[in-house]
Write a protein that holds these residues in place. Structure first.
Motif, mmCIF file in Angstrom:
data_model
loop_
_atom_site.group_PDB
_atom_site.id
_atom_site.type_symbol
_atom_site.label_atom_id
_atom_site.label_comp_id
_atom_site.label_asym_id
_atom_site.label_seq_id
_atom_site.Cartn_x
_atom_site.Cartn_y
_atom_site.Cartn_z
ATOM 1 N N ARG A 58 -2.420 6.922 33.532
ATOM 2 C CA ARG A 58 -2.944 8.282 33.662
ATOM 3 C C ARG A 58 -4.132 8.466 32.736
ATOM 4 N NH1 ARG A 58 1.006 11.240 36.174
ATOM 5 N NH2 ARG A 58 -0.155 13.154 35.851
ATOM 6 N N LEU A 60 -6.004 11.248 30.497
ATOM 7 C CA LEU A 60 -5.699 12.577 29.933
ATOM 8 C C LEU A 60 -6.821 13.063 29.027
ATOM 9 C CD1 LEU A 60 -2.096 11.556 28.777
ATOM 10 C CD2 LEU A 60 -2.658 12.734 30.917
ATOM 11 N N SER A 61 -7.111 14.364 29.100
ATOM 12 C CA SER A 61 -8.118 14.940 28.198
ATOM 13 C C SER A 61 -7.604 16.260 27.628
ATOM 14 C CB SER A 61 -9.439 15.151 28.946
ATOM 15 O OG SER A 61 -9.247 16.002 30.047
ATOM 16 N N GLU A 62 -8.374 16.836 26.719
ATOM 17 C CA GLU A 62 -8.025 18.059 25.968
ATOM 18 C C GLU A 62 -6.933 17.740 24.941
ATOM 19 O OE1 GLU A 62 -9.534 20.813 25.740
ATOM 20 O OE2 GLU A 62 -10.829 20.653 27.490
ATOM 21 N N ALA A 65 -3.442 19.598 24.929
ATOM 22 C CA ALA A 65 -2.650 19.256 26.119
ATOM 23 C C ALA A 65 -2.120 17.825 26.021
ATOM 24 C CB ALA A 65 -3.492 19.439 27.380
ATOM 25 N N ILE A 66 -2.949 16.909 25.488
ATOM 26 C CA ILE A 66 -2.509 15.520 25.296
ATOM 27 C C ILE A 66 -1.336 15.466 24.318
ATOM 28 C CG2 ILE A 66 -3.146 13.274 24.321
ATOM 29 C CD1 ILE A 66 -6.023 13.746 25.283
ATOM 30 N N TYR A 69 1.849 16.785 25.720
ATOM 31 C CA TYR A 69 2.372 15.822 26.696
ATOM 32 C C TYR A 69 3.070 14.659 25.976
ATOM 33 C CZ TYR A 69 2.370 12.398 30.536
ATOM 34 O OH TYR A 69 2.735 11.465 31.476
ATOM 35 N N GLU A 72 6.395 15.699 24.738
ATOM 36 C CA GLU A 72 7.425 15.820 25.772
ATOM 37 C C GLU A 72 7.889 14.446 26.269
ATOM 38 O OE1 GLU A 72 6.150 18.485 28.844
ATOM 39 O OE2 GLU A 72 6.056 20.197 27.483
ATOM 40 N N LYS A 73 6.961 13.504 26.373
ATOM 41 C CA LYS A 73 7.303 12.181 26.898
ATOM 42 C C LYS A 73 7.910 11.273 25.824
ATOM 43 C CE LYS A 73 6.133 10.764 30.663
ATOM 44 N NZ LYS A 73 6.847 10.752 31.965
ATOM 45 N N ARG A 91 2.054 26.213 17.398
ATOM 46 C CA ARG A 91 0.926 26.351 18.332
ATOM 47 C C ARG A 91 -0.119 27.343 17.826
ATOM 48 N NH1 ARG A 91 5.197 26.319 23.022
ATOM 49 N NH2 ARG A 91 5.043 24.155 23.688
ATOM 50 N N GLU B 68 2.764 30.680 25.929
ATOM 51 C CA GLU B 68 3.768 29.618 25.922
ATOM 52 C C GLU B 68 5.099 30.171 25.386
ATOM 53 O OE1 GLU B 68 3.533 26.065 26.450
ATOM 54 O OE2 GLU B 68 1.389 25.621 26.405
ATOM 55 N N GLU B 85 4.114 16.154 33.481
ATOM 56 C CA GLU B 85 2.796 15.898 34.068
ATOM 57 C C GLU B 85 2.177 17.204 34.585
ATOM 58 O OE1 GLU B 85 5.502 14.008 34.640
ATOM 59 O OE2 GLU B 85 4.814 12.267 33.497
ATOM 60 N N ARG B 87 2.968 20.249 33.500
ATOM 61 C CA ARG B 87 2.639 21.103 32.353
ATOM 62 C C ARG B 87 1.361 20.613 31.682
ATOM 63 N NH1 ARG B 87 8.170 21.441 31.791
ATOM 64 N NH2 ARG B 87 8.261 19.655 30.392
ATOM 65 N N TYR B 88 1.197 19.284 31.590
ATOM 66 C CA TYR B 88 -0.045 18.754 31.025
ATOM 67 C C TYR B 88 -1.250 19.291 31.793
ATOM 68 C CZ TYR B 88 -4.152 15.929 30.942
ATOM 69 O OH TYR B 88 -5.474 15.578 30.914
ATOM 70 N N ARG B 91 -1.886 22.941 31.113
ATOM 71 C CA ARG B 91 -2.454 23.141 29.765
ATOM 72 C C ARG B 91 -3.891 22.641 29.676
ATOM 73 N NH1 ARG B 91 3.075 21.198 27.442
ATOM 74 N NH2 ARG B 91 4.071 23.201 26.960
ATOM 75 N N ARG B 92 -4.174 21.529 30.339
ATOM 76 C CA ARG B 92 -5.545 21.013 30.334
ATOM 77 C C ARG B 92 -6.489 22.061 30.920
ATOM 78 N NH1 ARG B 92 -9.388 18.787 33.683
ATOM 79 N NH2 ARG B 92 -8.123 18.991 35.559
ATOM 80 N N ALA B 95 -7.087 25.083 28.674
ATOM 81 C CA ALA B 95 -8.086 24.741 27.656
ATOM 82 C C ALA B 95 -9.477 24.667 28.283
ATOM 83 C CB ALA B 95 -7.726 23.415 26.988
#
Lengths: 221, 221
Positions: A58, A60-62, A65-66, A69, A72-73, A91, B68, B85, B87-88, B91-92, B95
């Motif tokens: 995948r 991913l940016s920001e 948000a990264i 993620y 969570e993972k 937050r 949130e 995924e 939620r990411y 959120r991305r 932003a």
């Protein structure tokens, strides 16, 4: 192979690097001259910014948000509190540093002194530098106020808020723009963060044209 | 009584107002002239910004952290996808709009045209207005690209990302700065959002010196 496209002194990249390292997720670091974006880079992230993380296929940016993620993972070790009130406070402080501190301090000091030179955009604007040097005092005092009530910025456990604050401060520390003598509470907090294994990657950074000052990687300052 | 300290055209306040209304949380709206901060206001939020939400005795700031928190405490109806995924991606995009769209468009159009006048900070800078008018096209095209693949911005369900985008676009629509004819996909998406009961509070806004244009509250544009 997981890859992080980054820029060494970018606080947003540092926040992701700290989170990856804390969670022991191995990535190959690739320096990206994001101010001269290539079509390849823009394809990875249409926002044209770093960090960009390629993780398990995948892209991913920001940074926030990264990090959410990753939390969570890969929940262990945890970087977010368990209860909604604790997560709210973490937050809120991430946003405080990535928005307010960034606008008032990071962009006024780091971007004027370093980014402008690296990007060949002229000389630092002394009015901005003066403003940033003034404002950082207020932020260090706010951190002191928080740390007088809590062990870490958002509560009694270390969270993403601490990594976010440390990401900004460490970039500024690379150019010796943090007065650690202003607050014993903030200095102690930073010493604790700086001595974590996750911080090693940041302490090894070298930026051409900006030699690392001797105190930067010194765990006892 | 729950209270939201806000400013009518602030997209960050609108995002929180939409979220509160969607979740049927009643609040009293209190307009805050945050650019003339009172000690009382700064005590509520040392960042000196709106929105500030007083909810069940807690005082909350930073729009994304507030939303949130509301999502976690009042999960029904859901504004965030169930899987990490999803939620990411939500959120991305939050932003994307709160950072990139805000810097490139909202601050260049709304802040130049409205905030400067209201805050008595002079006249709009025509270079900024021109830049914002140019950049919004690129963002509408990006939204079109997303909406050609998905029913909503972040996927097949409506999320906080849609509210965030709609918060920015609705403020710009109040000053007639959105060319809805540029993209049928975006226009359809906005019509769907605009017709939700949660949107009514925004459509009733009136800002002294800036009469509401006739299309603004018209559900058929």
């Amino acid at each position: 192979m997981n890859r992080l496209f980054h820029s060494p002194l970018s606080p947003f990249c540092r926040k992701v690097r700290l989170t990856l390292a804390e969670k022991r997720i191995e990535v190959e670091l690739i320096e990206e001259r994001y101010w001269e974006p290539t079509p390849d880079f823009l394809r990875r992230n249409p926002a044209g910014k770093v960090p960009v993380l390629r993780l398990e296929g995948r892209v991913l940016s920001e940074s926030q948000a990264i990090c959410e993620y990753l939390e969570e993972k890969f929940p262990d070790p945890a970087l977010m509190p368990r209860n909604p009130e604790g997560r709210y406070e973490a937050r809120r402080l991430c946003a405080w540093f990535d928005d307010k501190f960034h606008n008032e301090v990071t962009s006024k000091l780091l971007y004027e002194r370093v980014n402008k030179k690296v990007m060949k955009q002229g000389y630092p604007d002394s009015k901005n530098v003066k403003m940033g040097a003034q404002k950082i005092k207020y932020h260090l005092d706010y951190m002191t106020w928080l740390l007088e009530q809590r062990r870490w910025l958002a509560g009694d456990a270390m969270t993403l808020a601490d990594f976010t604050a440390a990401a900004h401060l460490s970039s500024l520390d690379y150019i010796s723009d943090v007065d650690w003598n202003r607050s014993a509470a903030v200095k102690d907090w930073y010493a604790k963060i700086k001595s974590r294994p996750a911080f090693r990657t940041l302490l090894a950074d070298q930026v051409p044209g900006f030699p690392q000052p001797s105190h930067y990687a010194d765990l006892d300052f």
